[in-house]
Design a protein around this motif. Sequence first.
Motif, PDB file in Angstrom:
ATOM      1  N   SER A  89       0.768  -0.976  -0.277  1.00  0.00           N
ATOM      2  CA  SER A  89       0.067   0.299   0.238  1.00  0.00           C
ATOM      3  C   SER A  89       0.769   1.275   0.067  1.00  0.00           C
ATOM      4  O   SER A  89       0.891   2.157  -0.717  1.00  0.00           O
ATOM      5  N   LEU A  90       1.692   0.952   0.926  1.00  0.00           N
ATOM      6  CA  LEU A  90       2.745   2.327   1.255  1.00  0.00           C
ATOM      7  C   LEU A  90       3.844   2.416   0.220  1.00  0.00           C
ATOM      8  O   LEU A  90       3.461   3.979  -0.401  1.00  0.00           O
ATOM      9  N   ALA A  91       4.580   1.980   0.066  1.00  0.00           N
ATOM     10  CA  ALA A  91       5.985   1.649  -0.995  1.00  0.00           C
ATOM     11  C   ALA A  91       5.503   1.422  -2.255  1.00  0.00           C
ATOM     12  O   ALA A  91       5.859   1.624  -3.470  1.00  0.00           O
ATOM     13  N   GLY A  92       4.303   0.556  -2.583  1.00  0.00           N
ATOM     14  CA  GLY A  92       3.984   0.136  -4.328  1.00  0.00           C
ATOM     15  C   GLY A  92       3.232   0.553  -4.632  1.00  0.00           C
ATOM     16  O   GLY A  92       2.602   0.936  -6.066  1.00  0.00           O
ATOM     17  N   ASP A  93       2.505   1.339  -4.009  1.00  0.00           N
ATOM     18  CA  ASP A  93       0.867   2.049  -3.856  1.00  0.00           C
ATOM     19  C   ASP A  93       0.377   1.382  -5.021  1.00  0.00           C
ATOM     20  O   ASP A  93       0.249   1.931  -6.557  1.00  0.00           O
ATOM     21  N   MET A  94       0.217   0.563  -4.372  1.00  0.00           N
ATOM     22  CA  MET A  94      -1.198  -0.060  -5.146  1.00  0.00           C
ATOM     23  C   MET A  94      -2.808  -0.124  -5.701  1.00  0.00           C
ATOM     24  O   MET A  94      -3.117  -0.631  -5.920  1.00  0.00           O
ATOM     25  N   GLY A  95      -3.099   1.040  -4.891  1.00  0.00           N
ATOM     26  CA  GLY A  95      -4.357   1.498  -4.275  1.00  0.00           C
ATOM     27  C   GLY A  95      -5.396   0.809  -3.051  1.00  0.00           C
ATOM     28  O   GLY A  95      -4.027   0.520  -2.247  1.00  0.00           O
ATOM     29  N   SER A  96      -6.344   0.500  -3.547  1.00  0.00           N
ATOM     30  CA  SER A  96      -7.197  -0.105  -2.176  1.00  0.00           C
ATOM     31  C   SER A  96      -7.053  -1.838  -2.339  1.00  0.00           C
ATOM     32  O   SER A  96      -7.814  -2.228  -0.887  1.00  0.00           O
ATOM     33  N   VAL A  97      -7.206  -2.657  -3.139  1.00  0.00           N
ATOM     34  CA  VAL A  97      -7.533  -3.719  -3.555  1.00  0.00           C
ATOM     35  C   VAL A  97      -6.149  -4.612  -3.374  1.00  0.00           C
ATOM     36  O   VAL A  97      -6.099  -5.320  -2.749  1.00  0.00           O
ATOM     37  N   MET A  98      -5.564  -4.222  -4.229  1.00  0.00           N
ATOM     38  CA  MET A  98      -4.061  -5.171  -4.115  1.00  0.00           C
ATOM     39  C   MET A  98      -3.507  -5.543  -3.239  1.00  0.00           C
ATOM     40  O   MET A  98      -2.888  -6.507  -2.503  1.00  0.00           O
ATOM     41  N   PRO A  99      -2.925  -4.182  -1.897  1.00  0.00           N
ATOM     42  CA  PRO A  99      -2.919  -4.626  -0.752  1.00  0.00           C
ATOM     43  C   PRO A  99      -3.213  -5.946  -0.029  1.00  0.00           C
ATOM     44  O   PRO A  99      -2.326  -6.673   0.581  1.00  0.00           O
ATOM     45  N   PHE A 100      -4.745  -6.261  -0.109  1.00  0.00           N
ATOM     46  CA  PHE A 100      -5.127  -7.092   0.099  1.00  0.00           C
ATOM     47  C   PHE A 100      -4.644  -8.427  -0.285  1.00  0.00           C
ATOM     48  O   PHE A 100      -4.784  -9.275   0.973  1.00  0.00           O
ATOM     49  N   VAL A 101      -4.807  -8.245  -1.830  1.00  0.00           N
ATOM     50  CA  VAL A 101      -4.647  -9.252  -2.405  1.00  0.00           C
ATOM     51  C   VAL A 101      -3.579  -9.933  -2.264  1.00  0.00           C
ATOM     52  O   VAL A 101      -2.640 -11.618  -2.054  1.00  0.00           O
ATOM     53  N   PHE A 102      -2.356  -9.339  -1.599  1.00  0.00           N
ATOM     54  CA  PHE A 102      -1.141  -9.466  -2.073  1.00  0.00           C
ATOM     55  C   PHE A 102      -0.520  -9.958  -0.197  1.00  0.00           C
ATOM     56  O   PHE A 102       0.033 -10.770   0.376  1.00  0.00           O
ATOM     57  N   GLY A 103      -1.267  -9.322   1.110  1.00  0.00           N
ATOM     58  CA  GLY A 103      -1.821  -9.559   2.038  1.00  0.00           C
ATOM     59  C   GLY A 103      -1.995 -10.929   2.653  1.00  0.00           C
ATOM     60  O   GLY A 103      -1.745 -11.857   3.713  1.00  0.00           O
TER      61      GLY A 103
END
Length: 180
Positions: A89-103
């Motif tokens: 979320s912070l370093a990759g600036d992936m938006g709002s859905v992708m950090p949850f997918v990666f998590g």
Amino acid sequence: MVAEVARGALGAWVGLRTRWRGLALPVFASPLLPAALLFAIGDDDRAALGAVLGFGASLLAARVLRRGRTGDARRASFLMAAGTGLAASLAGDMGSVMPFVFGAGALFGTRMMYQALPEVAPPPPPPKPEPVAVPAAPDRAAGVVAESRARLARIEAVAERRADPRLRGVASAMEGCWTT
């Protein structure tokens, strides 16, 4: 014979993984360190914070996992999921859905990687200490009064011996305080 060799090799592999439990997590997250340095040089504080938080969560997950107690693999997988989500979320600036997918990917990957390792139950809590019988305190007031009366008797003896009227007056005034 082949079964024994295979069983011995599997036992050695599990033993090695048990001794090195959790040390791979910071290795997997190590590319975040140079990324954090580059983000800091480029004045992107939010991305640098995300990279540092992601790596820090992997170190914390490795620390939790090294204990080897029941439930530590689950705790470490949640820490890795949080670190991966923060980094994405912070370093990759992936938006709002992708950090949850990666998590979620980090959660399930960490859980699958470490759920087969043996875990031990936490040690039992130490026994409660035996209550210590407190001896009854002697009557301190009586001891203090007796000591003061003994001092007064010594002062009166000195006053009589010296025949000092001022010292006799002080002794008689003090004697009036201790009458009961």
